[in-house]
Write a protein that holds these residues in place. Structure first.
Motif, PDB file in Angstrom:
ATOM      1  N   ARG A 205      14.830  40.699 -11.538  1.00 51.39           N
ATOM      2  CA  ARG A 205      14.420  39.678 -12.506  1.00 51.39           C
ATOM      3  C   ARG A 205      13.489  38.635 -11.883  1.00 51.39           C
ATOM      4  NH1 ARG A 205      16.622  38.374 -17.351  1.00 51.39           N
ATOM      5  NH2 ARG A 205      16.068  36.322 -18.204  1.00 51.39           N
ATOM      6  N   ARG A 206      13.897  38.057 -10.765  1.00 50.41           N
ATOM      7  CA  ARG A 206      13.104  36.996 -10.145  1.00 50.41           C
ATOM      8  C   ARG A 206      11.780  37.522  -9.607  1.00 50.41           C
ATOM      9  NH1 ARG A 206      12.244  31.982 -11.021  1.00 50.41           N
ATOM     10  NH2 ARG A 206      10.092  32.694 -10.894  1.00 50.41           N
ATOM     11  N   CYS A 209       9.343  38.160 -12.441  1.00 46.11           N
ATOM     12  CA  CYS A 209       8.797  36.899 -12.955  1.00 46.11           C
ATOM     13  C   CYS A 209       7.708  36.372 -12.029  1.00 46.11           C
ATOM     14  CB  CYS A 209       9.921  35.879 -13.108  1.00 46.11           C
ATOM     15  SG  CYS A 209       9.371  34.295 -13.779  1.00 46.11           S
ATOM     16  N   SER A 235       6.510  36.342 -18.504  1.00 44.97           N
ATOM     17  CA  SER A 235       7.198  35.621 -17.419  1.00 44.97           C
ATOM     18  C   SER A 235       8.082  34.512 -17.967  1.00 44.97           C
ATOM     19  CB  SER A 235       6.181  35.059 -16.423  1.00 44.97           C
ATOM     20  OG  SER A 235       5.445  34.000 -16.988  1.00 44.97           O
ATOM     21  N   LEU A 238      11.325  35.821 -19.223  1.00 44.83           N
ATOM     22  CA  LEU A 238      12.283  36.099 -18.157  1.00 44.83           C
ATOM     23  C   LEU A 238      12.919  34.807 -17.636  1.00 44.83           C
ATOM     24  CD1 LEU A 238      10.308  38.785 -16.118  1.00 44.83           C
ATOM     25  CD2 LEU A 238      12.400  39.158 -17.439  1.00 44.83           C
ATOM     26  N   GLU A 239      12.089  33.793 -17.448  1.00 43.86           N
ATOM     27  CA  GLU A 239      12.547  32.496 -16.948  1.00 43.86           C
ATOM     28  C   GLU A 239      11.908  31.422 -17.824  1.00 43.86           C
ATOM     29  OE1 GLU A 239      14.745  32.060 -14.650  1.00 43.86           O
ATOM     30  OE2 GLU A 239      14.866  34.076 -13.775  1.00 43.86           O
ATOM     31  N   ASP A 242      10.635  28.084 -16.175  1.00 35.24           N
ATOM     32  CA  ASP A 242       9.855  28.118 -14.934  1.00 35.24           C
ATOM     33  C   ASP A 242       8.602  27.265 -15.121  1.00 35.24           C
ATOM     34  OD1 ASP A 242       7.760  29.115 -12.996  1.00 35.24           O
ATOM     35  OD2 ASP A 242       9.488  30.280 -12.320  1.00 35.24           O
TER      36      ASP A 242
END
Length: 336
Positions: A205-206, A209, A235, A238-239, A242
């Motif tokens: 996941r990270r 992103c 992106s 996903l987050e 961010d």
């Protein structure tokens, strides 16, 4: 005269006692011997630590000299036979006074040897003593060579090899994506991150992103906001908080003329991360263009403060400082 007579009388009395009572002389002799023994014990206690230090210093110097002679013997044997010997074989060949694990003058000795080199270690038999290690170099206690840090390209090569050997290992693809990003290969990094995501979404996941952000930012720099936009939207899915992804998303919307969405992204980025200089700068520029100079000035000021405290690009800080002077100049002109 009276004093002299008195002294003679005392002397005579003492002599008389000595003559008359010989057992007292034996007592005094025993007392003198006991006192002498006590004095010798005290002297020995005072001198013993110095004696130990002197003796151990001698053992220490002897160990150094023995190791140097063993080095010469190893070198000569290697020249003659092409190999090095452990202590047992050196002892058998008459090249060493001590065998493997043996103790010689206060030190115990161990060794290892092969065709390529040897190591001999001398350890003291008392606590807190100085140990010595001798190797093929001939230097005592030579520090271990520091491992050279691998270059980004070397790390990338290892990551590629690991992913090729374990194509079903999500972690291998995560590491490959990270190594590709470090070397600026953002398109490949995104491809590797997607491969990791397909294998294990949680683990990837990270990195996915990050790869989307890197590639989206690269496309923006290349003047391709339309291609960057879907990557940056992905992106933020996903987050969603961010700050970097939101700031770049604002840049993409702004480049495409979608100002309302750009402002929304910038504002959300500033709420998500107060240190996002990119978001504050984009927001400030848009607000100034819309005539909202008071809020724009505050946003520009954030950019300057972030530049002082962290590592915002100098160009952004300079642009914000110039804008603040421009805004303040306009206000001063109005007041006049």
């Amino acid at each position: 005269m009276k004093t002299l007579a008195l002294l003679l009388l005392i002397s005579a009395g003492s002599l008389a006692v000595t003559v008359e009572r010989p057992e007292l002389r034996a007592v005094r002799r025993r007392r003198r011997l006991a006192s002498l023994a006590v004095a010798l014990l005290i002297l020995a206690a005072l001198l013993y630590p110095d004696y130990l230090r002197w003796r151990r210093a001698g053992y220490d110097q002897g160990a150094v000299e023995l190791l140097r002679s063993l080095h010469k013997a190893e070198v000569q044997h290697h020249k003659a036979h092409g190999t090095y010997l452990p202590l047992d074989k050196m002892k058998a060949a008459g090249l060493s006074p001590v065998e493997e694990g043996g103790i010689f003058e206060g030190y115990s000795y161990t060794s290892s040897a092969s065709d390529k080199g040897y190591t001999i270690v001398a350890r003291p038999t008392w606590p807190d003593g100085q140990s010595y290690t001798l190797d093929t170099s001939g230097y005592l206690n030579r520090p271990a060579p520091e491992k050279r840090a691998k270059t980004p390209e070397e790390k990338l090569a290892l990551a590629r090899e690991a992913a090729e050997k374990a194509p079903q290992d999500a972690t291998a693809w995560v590491r490959l994506s990270e190594a590709l990003a470090v070397t600026g290969r953002y398109a490949e990094a995104l491809s590797a991150a997607r491969r990791a995501w397909n294998l294990n979404p949680t683990a990837a996941r990270r990195v996915l992103c990050d790869a989307l952000i890197y590639r989206g930012g690269e496309l923006l720099e290349l003047g391709k906001p339309r291609e960057a936009l879907p990557l940056l939207v992905e992106s933020t899915r996903l987050e969603e908080n961010d700050a970097d992804a939101l700031a770049l998303l604002g840049d993409a919307y702004r480049a495409l003329g979608r100002e309302t969405e750009a402002l929304q992204s910038y504002r959300k980025a500033t709420r998500s991360g107060l240190s996002s200089a990119r978001a504050w700068l984009g927001l400030a520029q848009m607000l100034e263009a819309r005539g909202e100079v008071k809020e724009a000035a505050q946003a520009y000021l954030y950019v300057v403060d972030i530049g002082d405290e962290t590592h915002a690009p100098d160009a952004w800080v300079h642009e914000a400082s110039t804008a603040l002077k421009r805004i303040h100049g306009r206000e001063d002109a109005r007041q006049r």
